[in-house]
Design a protein around this motif. Structure first.
Motif, short mmCIF file in Angstrom:
data_model
loop_
_atom_site.label_atom_id
_atom_site.label_comp_id
_atom_site.label_asym_id
_atom_site.label_seq_id
_atom_site.Cartn_x
_atom_site.Cartn_y
_atom_site.Cartn_z
N PRO A 29 0.80 -1.24 0.00
CA PRO A 29 0.00 0.00 0.00
C PRO A 29 0.83 1.28 0.00
O PRO A 29 0.30 2.36 -0.30
CB PRO A 29 -0.82 -0.11 1.29
CG PRO A 29 -0.84 -1.56 1.62
CD PRO A 29 0.48 -2.07 1.16
N TYR A 30 2.12 1.18 0.34
CA TYR A 30 2.96 2.37 0.44
C TYR A 30 3.67 2.64 -0.89
O TYR A 30 4.90 2.67 -0.97
CB TYR A 30 3.97 2.22 1.56
CG TYR A 30 3.34 2.12 2.93
CD1 TYR A 30 2.95 3.27 3.62
CD2 TYR A 30 3.14 0.89 3.54
CE1 TYR A 30 2.36 3.18 4.87
CE2 TYR A 30 2.54 0.79 4.79
CZ TYR A 30 2.16 1.95 5.43
OH TYR A 30 1.58 1.86 6.67
N LYS A 31 2.90 2.79 -1.94
CA LYS A 31 3.49 3.12 -3.23
C LYS A 31 4.00 4.56 -3.22
O LYS A 31 3.36 5.45 -2.64
CB LYS A 31 2.46 2.94 -4.34
CG LYS A 31 2.02 1.50 -4.54
CD LYS A 31 1.01 1.42 -5.68
CE LYS A 31 0.57 -0.03 -5.90
NZ LYS A 31 -0.41 -0.14 -7.01
N PRO A 32 5.13 4.79 -3.86
CA PRO A 32 5.61 6.18 -3.92
C PRO A 32 4.66 7.05 -4.73
O PRO A 32 4.03 6.60 -5.69
CB PRO A 32 6.98 6.05 -4.59
CG PRO A 32 6.93 4.77 -5.33
CD PRO A 32 6.04 3.85 -4.54
N LYS A 33 4.57 8.28 -4.33
CA LYS A 33 3.69 9.25 -5.00
C LYS A 33 4.54 10.13 -5.91
O LYS A 33 5.52 10.72 -5.47
CB LYS A 33 2.93 10.09 -3.97
CG LYS A 33 2.04 9.24 -3.07
CD LYS A 33 1.26 10.12 -2.12
CE LYS A 33 0.37 9.29 -1.21
NZ LYS A 33 -0.60 8.46 -1.99
N ILE A 34 4.13 10.20 -7.19
CA ILE A 34 4.87 10.95 -8.20
C ILE A 34 3.91 11.93 -8.87
O ILE A 34 2.76 11.57 -9.19
CB ILE A 34 5.49 10.01 -9.25
CG1 ILE A 34 6.38 8.96 -8.58
CG2 ILE A 34 6.31 10.81 -10.27
CD1 ILE A 34 6.88 7.90 -9.52
N SER A 35 4.40 13.13 -9.09
CA SER A 35 3.60 14.16 -9.76
C SER A 35 4.52 15.02 -10.62
O SER A 35 5.56 15.50 -10.15
CB SER A 35 2.86 15.03 -8.74
OG SER A 35 2.13 16.05 -9.38
N ILE A 36 4.15 15.17 -11.90
CA ILE A 36 4.90 16.04 -12.81
C ILE A 36 4.34 17.46 -12.66
O ILE A 36 3.18 17.72 -13.00
CB ILE A 36 4.79 15.57 -14.27
CG1 ILE A 36 5.09 14.07 -14.36
CG2 ILE A 36 5.72 16.37 -15.17
CD1 ILE A 36 6.46 13.70 -13.86
N LYS A 37 5.18 18.32 -12.14
CA LYS A 37 4.70 19.67 -11.82
C LYS A 37 4.62 20.55 -13.06
O LYS A 37 3.55 21.12 -13.37
CB LYS A 37 5.62 20.30 -10.78
CG LYS A 37 5.54 19.66 -9.41
CD LYS A 37 4.17 19.90 -8.78
CE LYS A 37 4.12 19.39 -7.36
NZ LYS A 37 2.77 19.58 -6.76
#
Length: 301
Positions: free
Chosen positions: A136-144
């Motif tokens: 459940p602890y998947k890394p969170k990624i966001s392209i800003k």
């Protein structure tokens, strides 16, 4: 002729030396009345009521009884008998020890195998629990955002000498990365970030690998650029005039894959996380040098 009396005969027999070997006498101690009745009575040479001649029927029994009694009375025979009895007991004890040693060794081996099997099963179950708990602890990624700093098209030739338009592009992509896990860190790598115009690759950039500790985050900046890329008519020719450059609009796609690996239990439990990212980007000539938001333009798989 003078007849000798019984007393004289007895005295003469006692005083005179033995002339010839007599038949062996067999001694039976305390016979029962029943045995006495079966025995043949006979007078001994000295007339003693306690000495009997054994009958031929009981000769073998009495001889064996006499020999056994004599062997018991002889100290050497008793010692030999005790030694034989002790040797037999020692051999039996050795057999028991060998059998007991074999059985105890087999039991110990059985317990060792059971312990190893139980340890492997428990360790496997524990590893699976940790692996399941880490999912459940998947890394969170966001392209800003992305910033196109420069864009230029000019005439030129490719490596084989074919004349075509050559393009140069320089841009910067900002990526936000967070590790929400509470008990393990993450090692992060990535495939090259690539900008495509349909099927034509215009630029590429590389994100350096890094380690993200638990419950932490960072902002990553990646430079994506291309230099003297032959277009072969893929992109409309842009004249060098400033007005044409500001009115230019080129649709692009930014694609890359982020790989994250966590070491929960050393190298034994290593959950992996993959995020395939694809962003739709529009290159506008009038927005050169300005950040273009990509918060709602990316697809994360």
């Amino acid at each position: 002729m003078h007849v000798k009396s019984d007393s004289e005969v007895t005295s003469l027999d006692a005083s005179s030396p033995p002339r010839s070997p007599r038949r062996p006498l067999y001694y039976v101690q305390s016979p029962s009345q029943h045995d006495v009745e079966k025995m043949s009575y006979g007078s001994s040479p000295i007339g003693s009521p306690h000495h009997y001649h054994s009958s031929p029927i009981h000769h073998s029994r009495e001889s064996s009884t006499t020999r056994f009694s004599a062997s018991l009375k002889n100290p050497r025979n008793v010692t030999a008998w005790k030694k034989i009895h002790r040797d037999v007991n020692e051999e039996e004890d050795e057999d028991d020890v060998v059998a007991g040693g074999r059985s105890s060794g087999e039991v110990a081996r059985f317990y060792v195998l059971c312990f190893i099997f139980s340890f492997v099963v428990l360790f496997t179950v524990f590893s699976l629990i940790l692996w399941g708990a880490s999912k459940p602890y998947k890394p969170k990624i966001s392209i800003k955002s992305i910033v196109f700093e420069s864009f230029n098209i000019q005439a030129g030739m490719d490596g084989s000498g074919v004349p075509t338009d050559m393009m140069s592009l320089n841009s910067t992509v900002k990526i936000w990365f967070r590790n929400p896990a509470t008990f393990f860190g993450i090692h992060v790598t990535s495939t090259p970030l690539q900008l495509y115009y349909y099927q034509l690759k215009l630029a590429a950039g590389y994100m350096e690998k890094f380690y993200q500790s638990r419950k932490s985050q960072r902002m990553i900046t990646v430079t994506v650029k291309g230099s003297q890329v032959p277009l072969y008519g893929g992109v409309s020719v842009v004249n060098g005039g400033e007005q044409d450059l500001k009115s230019m609009v080129v649709p692009l796609n930014l694609t890359f894959l982020v790989r994250s690996r966590a070491y929960v239990l050393g190298k034994l439990v290593r959950p992996k996380f993959y995020r395939n990212i694809r962003c739709a980007v529009t290159l506008q000539g009038n927005l050169l040098g300005k950040p273009i938001s990509l918060l709602h333009s990316c697809d994360y798989q």
